[in-house]
Design a protein around this motif. Structure first.
Motif, PDB file in Angstrom:
ATOM      1  N   GLY A  88     -20.245 -11.542  -5.722  1.00  0.00           N
ATOM      2  CA  GLY A  88     -20.960 -12.652  -6.337  1.00  0.00           C
ATOM      3  C   GLY A  88     -21.920 -12.186  -7.408  1.00  0.00           C
ATOM      4  O   GLY A  88     -22.160 -12.892  -8.407  1.00  0.00           O
ATOM      5  N   ILE A  89     -22.498 -10.998  -7.213  1.00  0.00           N
ATOM      6  CA  ILE A  89     -23.403 -10.456  -8.233  1.00  0.00           C
ATOM      7  C   ILE A  89     -22.632 -10.186  -9.531  1.00  0.00           C
ATOM      8  O   ILE A  89     -23.082 -10.530 -10.640  1.00  0.00           O
ATOM      9  CB  ILE A  89     -24.080  -9.165  -7.722  1.00  0.00           C
ATOM     10  N   ALA A  90     -21.450  -9.587  -9.375  1.00  0.00           N
ATOM     11  CA  ALA A  90     -20.645  -9.261 -10.557  1.00  0.00           C
ATOM     12  C   ALA A  90     -20.200 -10.518 -11.295  1.00  0.00           C
ATOM     13  O   ALA A  90     -20.281 -10.594 -12.533  1.00  0.00           O
ATOM     14  CB  ALA A  90     -19.429  -8.434 -10.133  1.00  0.00           C
ATOM     15  N   THR A  91     -19.745 -11.515 -10.540  1.00  0.00           N
ATOM     16  CA  THR A  91     -19.272 -12.736 -11.204  1.00  0.00           C
ATOM     17  C   THR A  91     -20.424 -13.487 -11.862  1.00  0.00           C
ATOM     18  O   THR A  91     -20.254 -14.103 -12.923  1.00  0.00           O
ATOM     19  CB  THR A  91     -18.552 -13.650 -10.198  1.00  0.00           C
ATOM     20  N   THR A  92     -21.605 -13.430 -11.262  1.00  0.00           N
ATOM     21  CA  THR A  92     -22.779 -14.063 -11.884  1.00  0.00           C
ATOM     22  C   THR A  92     -23.131 -13.374 -13.197  1.00  0.00           C
ATOM     23  O   THR A  92     -23.426 -14.029 -14.215  1.00  0.00           O
ATOM     24  CB  THR A  92     -23.979 -14.006 -10.919  1.00  0.00           C
ATOM     25  N   LEU A  93     -23.094 -12.046 -13.171  1.00  0.00           N
ATOM     26  CA  LEU A  93     -23.413 -11.278 -14.372  1.00  0.00           C
ATOM     27  C   LEU A  93     -22.393 -11.546 -15.486  1.00  0.00           C
ATOM     28  O   LEU A  93     -22.759 -11.792 -16.642  1.00  0.00           O
ATOM     29  CB  LEU A  93     -23.452  -9.793 -14.039  1.00  0.00           C
ATOM     30  N   ILE A  94     -21.109 -11.536 -15.104  1.00  0.00           N
ATOM     31  CA  ILE A  94     -20.067 -11.751 -16.114  1.00  0.00           C
ATOM     32  C   ILE A  94     -20.133 -13.172 -16.682  1.00  0.00           C
ATOM     33  O   ILE A  94     -20.113 -13.384 -17.907  1.00  0.00           O
ATOM     34  CB  ILE A  94     -18.675 -11.480 -15.506  1.00  0.00           C
ATOM     35  N   ALA A  95     -20.235 -14.173 -15.778  1.00  0.00           N
ATOM     36  CA  ALA A  95     -20.289 -15.559 -16.235  1.00  0.00           C
ATOM     37  C   ALA A  95     -21.552 -15.814 -17.039  1.00  0.00           C
ATOM     38  O   ALA A  95     -21.531 -16.495 -18.091  1.00  0.00           O
ATOM     39  CB  ALA A  95     -20.222 -16.502 -15.034  1.00  0.00           C
ATOM     40  N   GLY A  96     -22.693 -15.254 -16.603  1.00  0.00           N
ATOM     41  CA  GLY A  96     -23.951 -15.451 -17.301  1.00  0.00           C
ATOM     42  C   GLY A  96     -23.930 -14.833 -18.687  1.00  0.00           C
ATOM     43  O   GLY A  96     -24.391 -15.445 -19.671  1.00  0.00           O
ATOM     44  N   ALA A  97     -23.394 -13.597 -18.769  1.00  0.00           N
ATOM     45  CA  ALA A  97     -23.323 -12.926 -20.072  1.00  0.00           C
ATOM     46  C   ALA A  97     -22.438 -13.718 -21.032  1.00  0.00           C
ATOM     47  O   ALA A  97     -22.762 -13.863 -22.224  1.00  0.00           O
ATOM     48  CB  ALA A  97     -22.778 -11.508 -19.876  1.00  0.00           C
ATOM     49  N   GLY A  98     -21.344 -14.238 -20.535  1.00  0.00           N
ATOM     50  CA  GLY A  98     -20.455 -15.034 -21.381  1.00  0.00           C
ATOM     51  C   GLY A  98     -21.118 -16.299 -21.868  1.00  0.00           C
ATOM     52  O   GLY A  98     -20.976 -16.685 -23.056  1.00  0.00           O
ATOM     53  N   MET A  99     -21.868 -16.971 -20.979  1.00  0.00           N
ATOM     54  CA  MET A  99     -22.527 -18.217 -21.354  1.00  0.00           C
ATOM     55  C   MET A  99     -23.694 -17.956 -22.305  1.00  0.00           C
ATOM     56  O   MET A  99     -23.968 -18.758 -23.219  1.00  0.00           O
ATOM     57  CB  MET A  99     -23.007 -18.956 -20.103  1.00  0.00           C
ATOM     58  N   VAL A 100     -24.404 -16.823 -22.136  1.00  0.00           N
ATOM     59  CA  VAL A 100     -25.480 -16.488 -23.066  1.00  0.00           C
ATOM     60  C   VAL A 100     -24.892 -16.196 -24.440  1.00  0.00           C
ATOM     61  O   VAL A 100     -25.405 -16.648 -25.477  1.00  0.00           O
ATOM     62  CB  VAL A 100     -26.286 -15.274 -22.551  1.00  0.00           C
TER      63      VAL A 100
END
Length: 585
Positions: A258-270
């Motif tokens: 979940g940490i990895a998917t949050t980081l990946i999704a967050g970076a993409g949205m930023v």
């Protein structure tokens, strides 16, 4: 849900109330911790705004005050959580052990005949410990974490539902892995426990039979078998730990994804300009903490599953029917009468379905007389004495004392009128006086000493370093067989019960000790209803009445003189023993 939990984990109402409060305070503590993450987010946001746009920094005092308030709230929440998830359950498991002990004390002896004692010991100690650990370390933590996580998840949806899903998807998947393997793991848990019981049985048997093992030079052979049993238990345990470790660590890995998917999704949205960096930072703070409450629960969730099986075994013991009866016992005298009594070890009793021991036994043991039960091994003599004291209940017919059916009286109340002297004496690692006082706990020292003197205990106690205060070792290991038997008779004398059962009380004694014990018995038996089990015919030739049992039936009964004159079974047994004695000379 709570009713199901209470039933599944064998919890009292008080413990169930503790579970609810433990879940509540665990959830509150987790939310307070998460509030600390929100506070950190706000402070960091203020600093970022100051660095990027020159906004004014917040005042220091409110920040310090908020931190102090946070730590006070966190300490209070942790204290309440600790009390309701640990202290309550330590008390609950202590009460469970006591309740099982009390229940076992009141169960009929038939229960112990069909249950393995090592298995019972494992239930009282091992299963109770498993439940204690699961209750205190998993139950409140797990459900409290679920509650707090649901609250945080719902709240986070209002900020960014995409990142919320990216952060929380791993939680149900990780628990899905654990619960999906619950049924396949059940035989593994059962196998580990069965192996533990087998080791306990082996060690217990070794300690009990150590003299016989040494006497027959079987140490190497016996220890080889015990080593194999221990090795088997190690293999079961290692295999169980390995399989459980693989599952638990798989769940940990999935959870942390979940940490990895949050980081990946967050970076993409930023990068796409859908959210600013501080929103992503807030979610990274959240996922750094949100999985923490599940760590301990997941690592010990196998104990929670094992606790279900432990609860079933403890519940099964507590649901065993007690040998209940009236609390009042006022017989008209103490004649013990058997009327057409039959007894069999039926299904569930001693595991010997259909094994009928007594068929149609009728006789009366009168007050003030000695009634001797004789007959070949397996004829039912010991069973008769146990039915007389309601250690077991008759399958058919009635056993009465002074006209009162013993099956209608609570066994503990009934046994107040009985004194029992067994061939195999059970003594405790206590003083001589302490062991004799078991006959009547409220007896004075003078009464205990009087009973000891009447049982001829002075003769050997006077040689002991501390007299009656001498410790006699486990099961009287420092005493001879005759000395142990005289302590047992002293107990019976101290109890001074109107009915006395003697089960081969002098069979294993030498002539000198038998003479001393017989002198003690003569004092014990005066004026009582006495039922004697004996194999030596000379032991019972002075009895008032002989009851000869064969194949579960009364073959004959009468005085010794009458039965000798009749030339029946008793006369044949007397003749056989006389011939055997002459041959041995």
């Amino acid at each position: 849900m709570f009713a199901s939990l209470q039933q599944k984990y064998f919890l009292s109402d008080k413990a169930m109330a503790g579970v609810k409060r433990g879940i509540f305070w665990t959830a509150v503590t987790n939310l307070i911790t998460m509030a600390g993450m929100v506070f950190l987010y706000l402070v960091m946001g203020a600093f970022v705004a100051h660095l990027t746009s020159g906004a004014e920094l917040p005042a220091t005092l409110p920040i310090v005050g908020a931190l102090a308030l946070f730590f006070v709230a966190l300490m209070a929440g942790n204290w309440q959580q600790y009390y309701y998830t640990y202290c309550i359950f330590y008390e609950e498991c202590g009460n469970q052990r006591i309740a099982i002990g009390e229940h076992l004390r009141k169960l009929p002896l038939s229960f112990f005949g069909r249950r393995d004692l090592a298995d019972l010991t494992e239930t009282i100690m091992g299963d109770a410990q498993t439940m204690e650990h699961a209750y205190s370390h998993v139950l409140g933590e797990l459900f409290g974490a679920v509650v707090s996580t649901c609250v945080v998840f719902v709240g986070s949806l209002f900020f960014c539902w995409q990142l919320s899903l990216a952060a929380f998807w791993s939680v149900p998947v990780a628990f899905g892995i654990i619960f999906a393997t619950r049924r396949p793991m059940a035989p593994v848990f059962d196998g580990v426990r069965a192996a533990k019981v087998k080791v306990t049985e082996g060690i217990q048997e070794t300690l009990e039979c150590v003299r016989e093992i040494r006497a027959t030079n079987q140490e190497a052979h016996y220890l080889e078998g015990l080593d194999a049993t221990i090795d088997e238990q190690e293999r079961f345990t290692a295999a169980g730990e390995l399989l459980n470790g693989l599952l638990v660590n798989s769940a940990f890995v999935v959870l942390r994804l979940g940490i990895a998917t949050t980081l990946i999704a967050g970076a993409g949205m930023v990068a796409a300009g859908q959210i600013d960096f501080m929103v992503m930072f807030a979610y990274l703070l959240m996922v750094s903490r949100i999985y923490g409450p599940f760590d301990q629960a997941i690592s010990m969730i196998s104990e929670l599953f094992a606790a279900e099986a432990s609860a079933k075994r403890m519940r099964a013991v507590m649901e065993e029917p007690l040998a209940e009866g009236a609390q009042e016992f006022a017989p008209a005298g103490h004649d013990v009468e058997f009327s057409h009594v039959a007894f069999s070890y039926g299904a569930g009793d001693d595991g010997r379905a259909g094994d009928q021991v007594l068929r149609d036994v009728s006789f009366t043991a009168r007050e003030g007389e000695v009634t001797a039960l004789v007959g070949p091994s397996g004829s039912g003599k010991s069973t008769v004495s146990r039915l007389a004291a309601r250690f077991w209940d008759a399958t058919a017919g009635t056993v009465t004392v002074g006209g009162v059916n013993v099956a209608s009286v609570d066994p503990e109340v009934l046994l107040r009128d009985y004194a029992v002297v067994f061939q195999d004496v059970l003594l405790f690692d206590d003083t001589v006086m302490g062991n004799i006082r078991l006959g009547r706990r409220d007896a004075t020292d003078e009464e205990v000493l009087a009973a000891a003197r009447a049982a001829n205990c002075d003769e050997f106690v006077s040689r002991m370093p501390d007299g009656y205060q001498t410790m006699i070792g486990e099961n009287g290991s420092k005493l001879s067989g005759g000395e142990r038997q005289r302590i047992s008779i002293a107990r019976a004398l101290l109890k001074d019960a109107p009915i006395v059962l003697l089960d081969e009380a002098t069979a294993s004694l030498d002539v000198e000790n038998e003479t001393r014990v017989q002198e003690a018995l003569s004092r014990l038996l005066a004026g009582k209803t006495v039922i004697v089990i004996a194999h030596r015919m000379r032991t019972v030739e002075s009895a008032d009445k002989i009851v000869v049992l064969r194949d579960g039936l009364v073959a004959e009964q009468g005085t010794p003189a009458e039965l000798k004159a009749a030339g029946g079974e008793f006369a044949r047994m007397v003749e056989l023993q006389r011939d055997s004695a002459a041959w041995s000379l």
